[in-house]
Design an enzyme around this catalytic site. Structure first.
Site, PDB file in Angstrom:
ATOM      1  N   ARG A   8       0.636  -1.301  -0.036  1.00 52.94           N
ATOM      2  CA  ARG A   8      -0.080  -0.014  -0.201  1.00 52.94           C
ATOM      3  C   ARG A   8       0.869   1.163  -0.005  1.00 52.94           C
ATOM      4  NH1 ARG A   8      -0.441   4.478   2.489  1.00 52.94           N
ATOM      5  NH2 ARG A   8      -0.309   3.655   4.502  1.00 52.94           N
ATOM      6  N   ASP A   9       1.486   1.650   1.167  1.00 49.90           N
ATOM      7  CA  ASP A   9       2.297   2.839   1.077  1.00 49.90           C
ATOM      8  C   ASP A   9       3.433   2.721   0.175  1.00 49.90           C
ATOM      9  OD1 ASP A   9       2.997   5.287   1.986  1.00 49.90           O
ATOM     10  OD2 ASP A   9       3.022   4.735   4.335  1.00 49.90           O
ATOM     11  N   HIS A  59       4.961   4.771  12.706  1.00 51.99           N
ATOM     12  CA  HIS A  59       5.143   4.714  11.037  1.00 51.99           C
ATOM     13  C   HIS A  59       6.167   5.663  10.735  1.00 51.99           C
ATOM     14  CE1 HIS A  59       2.667   4.260   7.167  1.00 51.99           C
ATOM     15  NE2 HIS A  59       3.297   5.430   7.041  1.00 51.99           N
ATOM     16  N   HIS A  78       8.733   7.133   7.960  1.00 49.97           N
ATOM     17  CA  HIS A  78       9.390   6.950   6.626  1.00 49.97           C
ATOM     18  C   HIS A  78      10.805   7.238   7.081  1.00 49.97           C
ATOM     19  CE1 HIS A  78       6.049   6.671   3.882  1.00 49.97           C
ATOM     20  NE2 HIS A  78       5.420   6.960   5.004  1.00 49.97           N
ATOM     21  N   CYS A 131       4.657   8.747  -0.004  1.00 48.46           N
ATOM     22  CA  CYS A 131       3.350   9.247  -0.120  1.00 48.46           C
ATOM     23  C   CYS A 131       3.069  10.349  -1.512  1.00 48.46           C
ATOM     24  CB  CYS A 131       2.886  10.115   1.202  1.00 48.46           C
ATOM     25  SG  CYS A 131       1.348  10.610   0.994  1.00 48.46           S
ATOM     26  N   ASN A 185       8.842   4.238   3.385  1.00 46.05           N
ATOM     27  CA  ASN A 185       8.988   3.674   4.912  1.00 46.05           C
ATOM     28  C   ASN A 185      10.343   3.000   5.307  1.00 46.05           C
ATOM     29  OD1 ASN A 185       5.672   2.590   4.126  1.00 46.05           O
ATOM     30  ND2 ASN A 185       5.648   3.647   5.937  1.00 46.05           N
TER      31      ASN A 185
HETATM   32  P1  HMG Z   1     -12.535  14.049  -3.774  1.00 43.56           P
HETATM   33  O1  HMG Z   1     -12.354  14.437  -5.004  1.00 43.56           O
HETATM   34  O2  HMG Z   1     -13.043  15.285  -2.770  1.00 43.56           O
HETATM   35  O3  HMG Z   1     -14.168  13.259  -3.737  1.00 43.56           O
HETATM   36  O4  HMG Z   1     -11.700  13.126  -3.140  1.00 43.56           O
HETATM   37  P2  HMG Z   1     -15.657  13.282  -3.805  1.00 43.56           P
HETATM   38  O5  HMG Z   1     -16.213  12.803  -2.550  1.00 43.56           O
HETATM   39  O6  HMG Z   1     -15.868  14.891  -4.357  1.00 43.56           O
HETATM   40  O7  HMG Z   1     -16.009  12.387  -5.229  1.00 43.56           O
HETATM   41  C1  HMG Z   1     -15.401  12.540  -6.368  1.00 43.56           C
HETATM   42  C2  HMG Z   1     -15.480  11.302  -7.220  1.00 43.56           C
HETATM   43  O8  HMG Z   1     -14.672  10.255  -6.387  1.00 43.56           O
HETATM   44  C3  HMG Z   1     -16.898  10.758  -7.067  1.00 43.56           C
HETATM   45  O9  HMG Z   1     -17.009   9.998  -8.273  1.00 43.56           O
HETATM   46  C4  HMG Z   1     -16.726   9.888  -6.139  1.00 43.56           C
HETATM   47  O10 HMG Z   1     -17.528   8.820  -6.237  1.00 43.56           O
HETATM   48  C5  HMG Z   1     -15.247   9.158  -6.060  1.00 43.56           C
HETATM   49  P3  HMG Z   1     -17.793  10.705  -9.475  1.00 43.56           P
HETATM   50  O11 HMG Z   1     -19.203  10.934  -8.930  1.00 43.56           O
HETATM   51  O12 HMG Z   1     -17.079  11.835 -10.104  1.00 43.56           O
HETATM   52  O13 HMG Z   1     -17.663   9.637 -10.726  1.00 43.56           O
HETATM   53  N1  HMG Z   1     -15.036   8.638  -4.665  1.00 43.56           N
HETATM   54  C6  HMG Z   1     -14.163   7.451  -4.636  1.00 43.56           C
HETATM   55  N2  HMG Z   1     -14.065   6.480  -5.678  1.00 43.56           N
HETATM   56  C7  HMG Z   1     -13.430   5.427  -5.165  1.00 43.56           C
HETATM   57  N3  HMG Z   1     -13.070   5.294  -3.955  1.00 43.56           N
HETATM   58  C8  HMG Z   1     -13.209   6.145  -2.808  1.00 43.56           C
HETATM   59  C9  HMG Z   1     -14.179   7.196  -3.256  1.00 43.56           C
HETATM   60  N4  HMG Z   1     -14.424   8.512  -2.512  1.00 43.56           N
HETATM   61  C10 HMG Z   1     -15.073   9.221  -3.498  1.00 43.56           C
HETATM   62  N5  HMG Z   1     -12.882   5.894  -1.577  1.00 43.56           N
HETATM   63  C11 HMG Z   1     -10.995  11.450  -1.607  1.00 43.56           C
HETATM   64  C12 HMG Z   1     -11.640  12.873  -1.814  1.00 43.56           C
HETATM   65  C13 HMG Z   1     -10.731  11.182  -0.299  1.00 43.56           C
HETATM   66  C14 HMG Z   1     -11.799  10.260  -2.354  1.00 43.56           C
HETATM   67  C15 HMG Z   1      -9.506  11.436  -2.317  1.00 43.56           C
HETATM   68  O14 HMG Z   1      -8.885  12.672  -1.889  1.00 43.56           O
HETATM   69  C16 HMG Z   1      -8.706  10.410  -2.036  1.00 43.56           C
HETATM   70  O15 HMG Z   1      -9.102   9.422  -2.532  1.00 43.56           O
HETATM   71  N6  HMG Z   1      -7.538  10.593  -1.485  1.00 43.56           N
HETATM   72  C17 HMG Z   1      -6.612   9.455  -1.108  1.00 43.56           C
HETATM   73  C18 HMG Z   1      -5.299   9.805  -0.958  1.00 43.56           C
HETATM   74  C19 HMG Z   1      -4.502   8.759  -0.765  1.00 43.56           C
HETATM   75  O16 HMG Z   1      -4.556   7.556  -0.864  1.00 43.56           O
HETATM   76  N7  HMG Z   1      -3.237   9.212  -0.125  1.00 43.56           N
HETATM   77  C20 HMG Z   1      -2.252   8.376   0.338  1.00 43.56           C
HETATM   78  C21 HMG Z   1      -2.477   7.512   1.531  1.00 43.56           C
HETATM   79  S1  HMG Z   1      -2.248   8.343   3.163  1.00 43.56           S
HETATM   80  C22 HMG Z   1      -0.620   8.086   3.506  1.00 43.56           C
HETATM   81  O17 HMG Z   1       0.081   7.548   2.771  1.00 43.56           O
HETATM   82  C23 HMG Z   1      -0.251   8.478   4.844  1.00 43.56           C
HETATM   83  C24 HMG Z   1      -0.072   7.431   5.565  1.00 43.56           C
HETATM   84  O18 HMG Z   1       0.913   6.335   5.198  1.00 43.56           O
HETATM   85  C25 HMG Z   1       0.538   7.481   7.052  1.00 43.56           C
HETATM   86  C26 HMG Z   1       1.737   8.390   7.036  1.00 43.56           C
HETATM   87  O19 HMG Z   1       3.017   8.390   6.343  1.00 43.56           O
HETATM   88  O20 HMG Z   1       1.660   9.666   7.391  1.00 43.56           O
HETATM   89  C27 HMG Z   1      -1.262   6.340   5.944  1.00 43.56           C
HETATM   90 MG    MG Z   2       2.924   6.356   5.168  1.00 44.44          MG
END
Ligand code: HMG
Ligand code: MG
Length: 305
Positions: free
Chosen positions: A14-15, A213, A215, A246, A255
């Protein structure tokens, strides 16, 4: 008394893969999961149900899960390995429920700019989204892990106050997450910061529910793990080879590498349940798939035989 074993939560699928240019197909990701589980990994974050527009690398997570569950069902893969997925909202949780997974992880940031860049909403809005997610997860008996990002610094805002992190940790703990992973998203933490923050966090969240967690952007992650371990933290997130980063944290590298952490812990007599030799065999295999060498130090040179 301090436990002499540590739980490793594998982040590579994932990450790790979420930040790789080469997008791997479902079968290769399943093979990656299989190799990790065969090496003794008990907890694998296998992907995420996020928007494929935002993170195209994680498209196909449902397929990866279905194929991995199928291997477990026919006894070709240990059933003891717990699989989980990251979900940002209710839509993500619904996809997770459909997939049959029994654990999800929610995530919030400790800095507003990162929250906006990563999930397109404020910190407050993200917590409002979590309420229905937690309720639905409870109804379906799904375990929920929590992450807090940018706990030691933000790529857009710089320093993040400890008081803010502690307050958000308390808030996420109260939501009912079974474990809270404290994220050094951009690998900026040092031992002094880790000691100081975890001491404060332990006053609001039991140490056994906290995870680290880290990095490894600045090469401090192993030292930070040791500092947290000395304070009684026994769950750490790592990524095979040090894969990834990320997509919404510019400059952040992956990580801390699973092999490096396992090498250090085994050297201290701390059990992980992981087989270092098998982990080392995965390194060149996944490096070839993503078409570049991985940063892990132990992964590069192995260990003395
Ligand atoms: P948005 O564009 O604001 O979403 O994104 P929305 O609610 O306005 O919806 C827009 C479209 O996205 C719609 O589709 C929704 O259905 C669809 P349309 O009507 O246009 O066809 N949608 C989805 N599709 C699939 N799966 C979903 C979903 N939700 C809405 N769950 C949103 C907001 C949260 C969806 C977006 O910003 C997003 O997906 N962000 C994820 C970013 C991400 O994955 N980042 C990396 C992970 S975090 C990380 O790595 C940190 C961590 O490791 C810890 C650390 O290191 O600190 C955990
Ligand atoms: Mg991370």
């Amino acid at each position: 008394m301090k436990k002499s074993s540590v739980v490793i939560v594998e982040m590579g699928l994932r990450d790790g893969l979420q930040n790789e240019k080469t997008v791997l197909d479902a079968d290769t990701r399943v093979e990656f999961a299989k190799r990790l589980i065969d090496a003794g990994t008990k907890r694998v974050e296998i992907g995420s149900f996020v928007s494929p527009t935002w993170v195209p690398q994680m498209a196909g997570t449902a397929d990866v899960l279905a194929k991995t569950f199928a291997l477990q069902k026919v006894g070709k893969l240990s059933k003891k390995a717990e699989l989980s997925v990251l979900v940002p909202n209710e839509r993500g949780l619904q996809d997770a429920i459909q997939s049959g997974v029994k654990e999800v992880a929610i995530f919030a940031a400790c800095s507003e700019s990162f929250s906006k860049k990563n999930i397109n909403c404020s910190i407050e809005e993200s917590f409002q989204r979590f309420a229905p997610v937690m309720a639905l997860a409870k109804k379906h008996k799904i375990k929920v892990r929590g992450y807090l990002s940018t706990c030691f610094g933000c790529p857009f805002e710089g320093k993040v106050s400890e008081a803010k992190v502690v307050k958000l940790a308390q808030r996420m703990h109260k939501l009912g997450v079974y474990e809270l992973s404290i994220g050094d998203t951009i690998g900026v933490a040092d031992v002094g910061q880790v000691r100081s923050l975890f001491k404060k966090l332990k006053k609001v969240v039991p140490a056994k529910k906290l995870a680290g967690h880290f990095h490894d952007t600045r090469g401090q992650a192993l030292a930070n793990i040791l500092a947290a371990y000395d304070l009684g933290i026994t769950v750490f997130d790592t990524s095979l080879g040090g894969l990834g980063g990320c997509p919404y944290a510019p400059g952040a590298t992956g990580n801390v590498a699973t092999e490096d952490v396992v090498y250090m812990l085994h050297g201290m007599g701390v059990k992980t349940g992981l087989n270092l030799d098998k982990l080392l065999e995965i390194n060149p295999w996944i490096a070839e798939k993503i078409q570049h060498p991985l940063p892990s130090k132990v992964g590069k040179v192995g260990r003395l035989k």
